[in-house]
Design a protein around this motif. Structure first.
Motif, PDB file in Angstrom:
ATOM      1  N   GLN A 289       0.902 -12.594  -2.919  1.00 56.60           N
ATOM      2  CA  GLN A 289       0.094 -13.738  -3.333  1.00 56.60           C
ATOM      3  C   GLN A 289      -0.128 -14.672  -2.131  1.00 56.60           C
ATOM      4  OE1 GLN A 289      -1.091 -13.677  -6.413  1.00 56.60           O
ATOM      5  NE2 GLN A 289       0.132 -11.857  -6.897  1.00 56.60           N
ATOM      6  N   GLY A 290      -1.123 -15.519  -2.238  1.00 59.68           N
ATOM      7  CA  GLY A 290      -1.336 -16.537  -1.223  1.00 59.68           C
ATOM      8  C   GLY A 290      -2.167 -16.093  -0.036  1.00 59.68           C
ATOM      9  N   LEU A 291      -2.515 -14.807   0.053  1.00 69.44           N
ATOM     10  CA  LEU A 291      -3.375 -14.349   1.141  1.00 69.44           C
ATOM     11  C   LEU A 291      -4.832 -14.525   0.753  1.00 69.44           C
ATOM     12  CD1 LEU A 291      -1.534 -11.033   2.148  1.00 69.44           C
ATOM     13  CD2 LEU A 291      -1.338 -13.294   3.198  1.00 69.44           C
ATOM     14  N   ASP A 292      -5.714 -14.472   1.742  1.00 69.98           N
ATOM     15  CA  ASP A 292      -7.147 -14.606   1.461  1.00 69.98           C
ATOM     16  C   ASP A 292      -7.592 -13.512   0.500  1.00 69.98           C
ATOM     17  OD1 ASP A 292      -7.216 -16.719   3.165  1.00 69.98           O
ATOM     18  OD2 ASP A 292      -7.920 -15.562   4.888  1.00 69.98           O
ATOM     19  N   ALA A 293      -8.551 -13.857  -0.336  1.00 73.69           N
ATOM     20  CA  ALA A 293      -9.012 -12.929  -1.373  1.00 73.69           C
ATOM     21  C   ALA A 293      -9.586 -11.649  -0.779  1.00 73.69           C
ATOM     22  CB  ALA A 293     -10.048 -13.607  -2.259  1.00 73.69           C
ATOM     23  N   ASN A 294     -10.174 -11.743   0.411  1.00 70.52           N
ATOM     24  CA  ASN A 294     -10.832 -10.565   0.997  1.00 70.52           C
ATOM     25  C   ASN A 294      -9.935  -9.824   1.990  1.00 70.52           C
ATOM     26  OD1 ASN A 294     -10.778 -12.562   2.880  1.00 70.52           O
ATOM     27  ND2 ASN A 294     -12.869 -12.249   3.627  1.00 70.52           N
ATOM     28  N   THR A 295      -8.649 -10.134   1.985  1.00 74.11           N
ATOM     29  CA  THR A 295      -7.742  -9.464   2.921  1.00 74.11           C
ATOM     30  C   THR A 295      -6.839  -8.499   2.182  1.00 74.11           C
ATOM     31  OG1 THR A 295      -6.266  -9.847   4.794  1.00 74.11           O
ATOM     32  CG2 THR A 295      -5.837 -11.135   2.795  1.00 74.11           C
ATOM     33  N   LEU A 296      -6.015  -7.767   2.925  1.00 75.21           N
ATOM     34  CA  LEU A 296      -5.104  -6.794   2.331  1.00 75.21           C
ATOM     35  C   LEU A 296      -3.963  -7.508   1.627  1.00 75.21           C
ATOM     36  CD1 LEU A 296      -4.844  -4.427   5.444  1.00 75.21           C
ATOM     37  CD2 LEU A 296      -6.266  -4.075   3.426  1.00 75.21           C
ATOM     38  N   ASN A 297      -3.620  -7.053   0.412  1.00 73.92           N
ATOM     39  CA  ASN A 297      -2.492  -7.673  -0.285  1.00 73.92           C
ATOM     40  C   ASN A 297      -1.605  -6.665  -1.027  1.00 73.92           C
ATOM     41  OD1 ASN A 297      -4.084  -6.948  -2.439  1.00 73.92           O
ATOM     42  ND2 ASN A 297      -4.238  -9.007  -3.307  1.00 73.92           N
ATOM     43  N   GLN A 298      -1.920  -5.359  -0.909  1.00 70.20           N
ATOM     44  CA  GLN A 298      -1.087  -4.328  -1.528  1.00 70.20           C
ATOM     45  C   GLN A 298      -0.844  -3.208  -0.537  1.00 70.20           C
ATOM     46  OE1 GLN A 298      -3.239  -3.411  -5.252  1.00 70.20           O
ATOM     47  NE2 GLN A 298      -1.365  -4.011  -6.324  1.00 70.20           N
ATOM     48  N   ILE A 299       0.331  -2.610  -0.635  1.00 67.91           N
ATOM     49  CA  ILE A 299       0.717  -1.598   0.345  1.00 67.91           C
ATOM     50  C   ILE A 299      -0.142  -0.342   0.238  1.00 67.91           C
ATOM     51  CG2 ILE A 299       2.496  -0.487  -1.086  1.00 67.91           C
ATOM     52  CD1 ILE A 299       4.215  -0.354   1.483  1.00 67.91           C
ATOM     53  N   ALA A 300      -0.638  -0.045  -0.960  1.00 68.06           N
ATOM     54  CA  ALA A 300      -1.470   1.152  -1.129  1.00 68.06           C
ATOM     55  C   ALA A 300      -2.783   1.039  -0.364  1.00 68.06           C
ATOM     56  CB  ALA A 300      -1.748   1.386  -2.612  1.00 68.06           C
ATOM     57  N   GLN A 301      -3.225  -0.202  -0.087  1.00 69.80           N
ATOM     58  CA  GLN A 301      -4.485  -0.395   0.620  1.00 69.80           C
ATOM     59  C   GLN A 301      -4.429   0.083   2.062  1.00 69.80           C
ATOM     60  OE1 GLN A 301      -4.686  -4.654  -0.379  1.00 69.80           O
ATOM     61  NE2 GLN A 301      -6.648  -4.241  -1.385  1.00 69.80           N
ATOM     62  N   ILE A 302      -3.231   0.236   2.606  1.00 74.40           N
ATOM     63  CA  ILE A 302      -3.118   0.718   3.992  1.00 74.40           C
ATOM     64  C   ILE A 302      -2.582   2.154   4.022  1.00 74.40           C
ATOM     65  CG2 ILE A 302      -2.819  -1.606   4.919  1.00 74.40           C
ATOM     66  CD1 ILE A 302       0.170  -0.994   5.209  1.00 74.40           C
ATOM     67  N   GLY A 303      -2.602   2.831   2.875  1.00 74.36           N
ATOM     68  CA  GLY A 303      -2.267   4.260   2.857  1.00 74.36           C
ATOM     69  C   GLY A 303      -0.805   4.569   2.651  1.00 74.36           C
ATOM     70  N   ILE A 304      -0.009   3.608   2.152  1.00 76.53           N
ATOM     71  CA  ILE A 304       1.406   3.864   1.889  1.00 76.53           C
ATOM     72  C   ILE A 304       1.625   3.834   0.381  1.00 76.53           C
ATOM     73  CG2 ILE A 304       3.778   3.101   2.287  1.00 76.53           C
ATOM     74  CD1 ILE A 304       2.843   1.777   4.845  1.00 76.53           C
ATOM     75  N   THR A 305       2.071   4.945  -0.176  1.00 74.66           N
ATOM     76  CA  THR A 305       2.268   5.065  -1.622  1.00 74.66           C
ATOM     77  C   THR A 305       3.600   5.758  -1.892  1.00 74.66           C
ATOM     78  OG1 THR A 305       1.070   7.168  -1.623  1.00 74.66           O
ATOM     79  CG2 THR A 305      -0.202   5.171  -2.105  1.00 74.66           C
ATOM     80  N   THR A 306       3.993   5.764  -3.181  1.00 72.87           N
ATOM     81  CA  THR A 306       5.203   6.505  -3.556  1.00 72.87           C
ATOM     82  C   THR A 306       4.875   7.988  -3.652  1.00 72.87           C
ATOM     83  OG1 THR A 306       4.705   6.127  -5.882  1.00 72.87           O
ATOM     84  CG2 THR A 306       6.218   4.593  -4.823  1.00 72.87           C
ATOM     85  N   THR A 307       5.888   8.798  -3.479  1.00 76.97           N
ATOM     86  CA  THR A 307       5.701  10.250  -3.580  1.00 76.97           C
ATOM     87  C   THR A 307       5.453  10.640  -5.042  1.00 76.97           C
ATOM     88  OG1 THR A 307       8.062  10.617  -3.862  1.00 76.97           O
ATOM     89  CG2 THR A 307       7.228  10.634  -1.616  1.00 76.97           C
TER      90      THR A 307
END
Length: 602
Positions: free
Chosen positions: A454-472
């Motif tokens: 929370q607290g980041l700009d609306a148009n920026t990255l805020n979830q780990i999946a957005q940069i290609g890191i997910t659970t197996t």
């Protein structure tokens, strides 16, 4: 006294041993419980050590801007200009079209050979040398005191009284301090010292430093006075240089005839004037140079030598100085100067290697995000996280073998080493199975990693999946992470600052913090909870300071009490058997006596 079967012929000792073995069975169970507690405590502590290493690694790697915003610099011609970039480097380029001159250091050297006859031997006393001009010596009194500071403070007591403060030289670890009547202002204050007359122990003089001198520092105080016919032969000389701000830096040298040339050169090289001196035996001359390149005294000497020792003994003439020069170059159409050949512009550090004229060469310096280094940092974080998840999943999912209790000493005596090892492997298994503290802690980690920042700009990255890191995909992995390297690389290339903030944002609430910062805070909390249970960290090293330790203390008390009862029980058994032996012995004696009486007349 114990009687063992003299009357009955029974093996009383073995009978008591067998009876006590049965009596001691509750104690064996308590010792087994104690061993299980120790194993459990060790396993908790192993996990806690791993957690603490992970927590420290987060701070040293992924939370450091220098790692996550790493830049690399490129030069179109590294033979002329080398370049490196810091994390603060901009994405722009520099075009250096000309390097007129490189920065050089000021130098000076003896104008003549300094010896007469045999050349100077740097290892022998100055009194035994044949200088070309020996009229520099004076007679008087020279007192040197050396004080080693026993603790950090500003006031240092001396062993003897000092003379005129103008004739006092103070050095701390070889660096000259300015003796003043009152402390001044600015940076020089840190290297100022006052002589307080009669304020020390037993009325001796005292040195008062403007800033505290560290413990273990070596303070050398030299007090000199010229007196005709004095006991000491000495000379004084002074060197003046300039610092980067153009301020004078002076150092006074008190040289006695029992010093060697090596001693004098060492003292000059360690002074605060920033010079480098050496004696060349081949030419019989002394060479002096500034340790820094550049021009620090526009229109004047960079180094000024005053005093007979420098002018007569070492034959140094200030007029012979080859002055230091600045580097002169043209960058993006602007001609500029630097005192060093290595300098930084907009976070890019450049080192000039040679000169070239305009139109003949042109060197382009560029800075860009070091994507590989940033990726390595993130991959290292994910790998450490997965190792921790593996370790805890293994412990919380281990099979528990109820029938495999810790072995007693008697049981170990009846088994081979291999059998003991295989037994204890199963006995240690499952002690942390489905442990609520560990499962709760790692569930928190998973929430920390997957919840949006929370607290980041609306148009920026805020979830780990957005940069290609997910659970197996395998649920048995317990929340391990996997990386889509192409997607991660693309995210870093497009907006490295957003990727950094996704991990390192430091908002006011837990939800506003970056993923790595959240996990680090949660790891800190889990470490504290585990240390309250098993000790070993956060100052909890004594048993009474953590839960398992207190339980072990209680169990130890129970074992001690039980052991005392067992001693009483064993004594009771022996008393009973002894009484039986005595009764049977008496019965046998009576029977023998009666038999003797009945058959004595036959």
């Amino acid at each position: 006294m114990r009687l063992s079967g003299f009357a009955t012929g029974m093996d009383i000792n073995q009978m008591v041993t067998d009876l006590m073995r049965a009596e001691r069975m509750p104690m064996d169970r308590m010792k087994q419980d104690q061993q299980q507690m120790e194993w459990k405590m060790d396993q908790y502590r192993q996990i806690n050590v791993k957690l603490d290493q992970f927590r420290t690694s987060i701070f040293d790697t992924i939370l450091r801007r220098s790692n996550m915003m790493a830049k690399s610099a490129s030069s179109s011609n590294e033979q002329l200009i080398k370049a490196t970039a810091t994390a603060s480097a901009g994405e722009g380029t520099f075009r250096i079209s000309e390097v007129k001159s490189l920065a050089t250091a000021a130098t000076n050297a003896s104008t003549n050979e300094i010896s007469s006859g045999d050349k100077i031997d740097p290892t022998k006393k100055l009194a035994d040398q044949n200088f070309r001009d020996e009229t520099f010596w004076k007679t008087g009194v020279v007192n040197r005191q050396v004080v080693t500071v026993d603790q950090k403070h500003t006031n240092i007591d001396l062993n003897t009284e000092l003379g005129n403060p103008d004739s006092v030289v103070v050095r701390v670890n070889g660096v000259s301090y300015q003796v003043v009547e009152a402390f001044g202002e600015g940076d020089i204050r840190a290297t100022q010292v006052m002589v307080n007359k009669g304020t020390g122990t037993d009325g001796k003089d005292e040195l008062e430093f403007a800033s505290a001198v560290s413990k273990g520092a070596r303070i050398e105080v030299t007090d000199f006075e010229e007196v005709e016919g004095g006991k000491d032969t000495f000379t004084t000389s002074e060197i003046t240089t300039y610092n980067a701000n153009g301020q004078e830096v002076k150092d006074t040298f008190v040289i006695t005839d029992n010093q060697t040339m090596n001693d004098v050169i060492k003292q000059m090289n360690s002074s605060s004037t920033g010079i480098n001196v050496f004696y060349d035996a081949f030419s019989d001359k002394v060479s002096v140079s500034r340790t820094q390149t550049g021009n620090y005294n526009e229109g004047g000497n960079e180094m000024t030598f005053s005093g007979d020792f420098f002018s007569k003994a070492l034959s140094l003439n200030n007029a012979n100085e080859q002055g230091g020069t600045n580097a002169v170059f043209t960058v993006n159409g602007l001609e500029t100067h630097r005192q060093s050949n290595t300098f930084t512009m907009n976070g890019v550090t450049m080192t000039l290697q040679g000169t070239f004229e305009a139109g003949t060469n042109s060197v382009t310096i560029g800075a860009s995000t070091n994507v590989d280094k940033v990726m390595d940092t993130i991959k290292s974080f994910v790998e450490e996280y997965n190792e921790l998840v593996d370790m805890v999943n293994e412990k919380t999912g281990e099979e528990y073998y109820r029938d495999y209790r810790p072995l007693t000493d008697d049981q170990k005596d009846a088994m081979t080493d291999r059998e003991i090892e295989r037994w204890e492997e199963k006995a240690m298994s499952g002690l942390l199975r489905n442990d609520r503290t560990l499962r709760s802690g790692f569930n928190t980690f998973r929430m920390d990693m997957y919840s949006p920042v929370q607290g980041l700009d609306a148009n920026t990255l805020n979830q780990i999946a957005q940069i290609g890191i997910t659970t197996t995909n395998n649920f048995r992995d317990g929340g391990k992470l996997e990386i889509n390297e192409d997607k991660l690389r693309k995210a870093i290339e497009s907006d490295p600052e957003a990727v950094y903030q996704l991990f390192a944002a430091d908002g006011p609430t837990h939800a506003d913090k970056g993923l790595a910062r959240r996990v680090r805070a949660s790891a800190d909390g889990l470490i504290d909870r585990l240390s309250r249970t098993a000790g070993g960290m956060r100052g909890r090293n004594l048993n009474h300071q953590f839960t398992l330790g207190r339980e072990m203390n209680n169990l130890e008390d129970r074992i001690s009490n039980f052991e005392r009862r067992m001693q009483q029980v064993e004594q009771r058994y022996w008393s009973q058997f002894n009484a039986m032996e005595k009764a049977i012995a008496q019965s046998n004696a009576q029977a023998e006596s009666l038999f003797a009486q009945l058959y004595s007349g036959m």
